[in-house]
Design an enzyme around this catalytic site. Structure first.
Site, mmCIF file in Angstrom:
data_model
loop_
_atom_site.group_PDB
_atom_site.id
_atom_site.type_symbol
_atom_site.label_atom_id
_atom_site.label_comp_id
_atom_site.label_asym_id
_atom_site.label_seq_id
_atom_site.Cartn_x
_atom_site.Cartn_y
_atom_site.Cartn_z
ATOM 1 N N ASN A 9 -9.212 32.080 26.204
ATOM 2 C CA ASN A 9 -9.986 30.846 26.356
ATOM 3 C C ASN A 9 -9.683 29.971 25.141
ATOM 4 O OD1 ASN A 9 -11.874 28.848 26.618
ATOM 5 N ND2 ASN A 9 -13.657 30.175 26.250
ATOM 6 N N TRP A 10 -8.894 28.942 25.370
ATOM 7 C CA TRP A 10 -8.430 28.129 24.235
ATOM 8 C C TRP A 10 -9.468 27.117 23.770
ATOM 9 C CZ3 TRP A 10 -2.561 26.643 25.158
ATOM 10 C CH2 TRP A 10 -1.822 27.820 25.350
ATOM 11 N N LYS A 11 -10.542 26.971 24.536
ATOM 12 C CA LYS A 11 -11.611 26.009 24.181
ATOM 13 C C LYS A 11 -11.013 24.632 23.883
ATOM 14 C CE LYS A 11 -14.342 29.911 22.743
ATOM 15 N NZ LYS A 11 -15.396 30.473 21.923
ATOM 16 N N HIS A 95 -19.671 29.869 30.689
ATOM 17 C CA HIS A 95 -19.452 30.240 29.287
ATOM 18 C C HIS A 95 -20.681 29.869 28.457
ATOM 19 C CE1 HIS A 95 -17.872 30.363 25.233
ATOM 20 N NE2 HIS A 95 -16.964 31.200 25.705
ATOM 21 N N GLU A 97 -21.026 28.544 25.687
ATOM 22 C CA GLU A 97 -21.004 27.201 25.084
ATOM 23 C C GLU A 97 -21.386 26.149 26.116
ATOM 24 O OE1 GLU A 97 -17.066 27.616 23.455
ATOM 25 O OE2 GLU A 97 -17.868 29.149 22.119
ATOM 26 N N GLU A 167 -20.262 38.515 27.510
ATOM 27 C CA GLU A 167 -20.018 37.971 26.177
ATOM 28 C C GLU A 167 -21.345 37.810 25.437
ATOM 29 O OE1 GLU A 167 -16.044 35.697 25.978
ATOM 30 O OE2 GLU A 167 -17.541 34.302 26.725
ATOM 31 N N GLY A 173 -17.219 33.969 18.304
ATOM 32 C CA GLY A 173 -16.780 33.122 17.202
ATOM 33 C C GLY A 173 -17.445 33.443 15.876
ATOM 34 N N SER A 213 -15.304 37.925 19.651
ATOM 35 C CA SER A 213 -14.580 38.359 18.454
ATOM 36 C C SER A 213 -13.670 39.569 18.684
ATOM 37 C CB SER A 213 -15.547 38.621 17.298
ATOM 38 O OG SER A 213 -16.254 37.440 16.969
ATOM 39 N N GLY A 234 -11.214 34.336 22.505
ATOM 40 C CA GLY A 234 -11.269 32.961 22.021
ATOM 41 C C GLY A 234 -10.305 32.767 20.860
ATOM 42 N N GLY A 235 -10.815 32.861 19.644
ATOM 43 C CA GLY A 235 -10.034 32.580 18.433
ATOM 44 C C GLY A 235 -8.685 33.277 18.381
HETATM 45 P P1 PGA Z 1 -14.125 34.541 20.295
HETATM 46 O O1 PGA Z 1 -14.542 33.745 21.637
HETATM 47 O O2 PGA Z 1 -13.094 35.550 20.690
HETATM 48 O O3 PGA Z 1 -13.584 33.472 19.383
HETATM 49 O O4 PGA Z 1 -15.375 35.161 19.783
HETATM 50 C C1 PGA Z 1 -14.718 34.415 22.850
HETATM 51 C C2 PGA Z 1 -15.131 33.449 23.925
HETATM 52 O O5 PGA Z 1 -15.872 32.497 23.626
HETATM 53 O O6 PGA Z 1 -14.746 33.596 25.099
#
Ligand code: PGA
Length: 250
Positions: A9-11, A95, A97, A167, A173, A213, A234-235
């Site tokens: 997930n590149w956000k 998600h 967010e 999640e 994050g 994470s 994510g990251g």
């Molecule tokens: P993260 O994000 O790996 O940076 O914690 C995961 C996600 O939001 O899907």
């Protein structure tokens, strides 16, 4: 058959040049021999670029969100049909967010799930508790309700198109990860909740990804748990070295 999946997930990261760069690196190294289905979710404006660059490879492209309506006066929004028209057949919905920052409710997410399924898309359905829920030992309830409110109106046949992504919000994050035991405990609970509603075949077939994470140094241990079928990253999905190390940890 339950699939192993690693999705990035590149956000809101990477412009067109950076998107092409990362995709070319992944393309050179992800092969059909990988144990997992690899999915990438760049931003909306780079989806067409991604599907064209990845044509003929085993890497699939997902959107990070979409609108529930088929068309209309919704400035700034994107429909399922628009995604499909550029070769995108998967969408991440729910998600944390989107839930927290953009106030998406379970009911809204359920209507997006319906719109995606009507367009024959695969849904990566995200859900998970906040820190306060875990601290008050309410995490199982929260997760069960998110599942029920988002997905349990579906018919059995719809589950072929559903991938679950647990999640825990406190691990996204933050550098804080659920321990492999905590992930397994929740994934087992999720599978059991699906089993009670839809029976064993669907519960055994649905892939349940862990997100929060995941990094090259913890992926292997998390993925080794029997009810963890991969990850939503994510990251660590933003550079090919880390992402490929996670893909190879399956
Ligand atoms: P993260 O994000 O790996 O940076 O914690 C995961 C996600 O939001 O899907």
């Amino acid at each position: 058959m339950r699939k192993k999946i690693v999705a990035g997930n590149w956000k809101m990261h990477k412009n067109a040049t950076q998107t092409a760069e990362l995709l070319n690196e992944l393309k050179a190294q992800v092969s059909t021999k990988n144990n997992a289905q690899v999915i990438v979710a760049p931003t909306f404006v780079n989806l067409a670029l991604a599907t064209s660059l990845l044509e003929g490879t085993s890497i699939q492209v997902s959107a990070q969100n979409m609108h529930q309506a088929a068309s209309g006066a919704y400035t700034g929004e994107i429909t399922a049909d628009m995604l499909k028209s550029v070769g995108v057949n998967t969408v991440i919905l729910g998600h944390s967010e989107r839930r927290a920052i953009f106030h998406e409710t379970d009911a809204l997410i359920a209507s997006k799930v319906d719109a995606a399924l009507q367009n024959d898309m695969t849904v990566i359905f995200c859900f998970g508790e906040e820190l306060k829920d875990r601290q008050s030992k309410n995490h199982f309830n929260i997760v069960e309700n998110q599942l029920k409110d988002g997905l349990f109106h579906l018919q059995a046949k719809d589950w072929e198109k559903i991938v679950l992504a647990y999640e825990p919000v406190w691990a996204i994050g933050t550098g804080e990860t659920a321990s492999p035991e905590q992930a397994q405990e929740m994934h087992e609970f999720i599978r059991e909740t699906v089993r009670k509603a839809y029976g064993s075949d669907i519960a055994e077939d649905v892939s349940i990804l862990y997100g929060g994470s995941v990094k090259p140094d913890n992926a292997k241990e998390i993925f080794s748990k029997p009810d963890v079928d991969g990850g939503l990253i994510g990251g660590a999905a933003l550079n090919s070295k880390d992402f490929l190390a996670i893909v190879n940890a399956i």
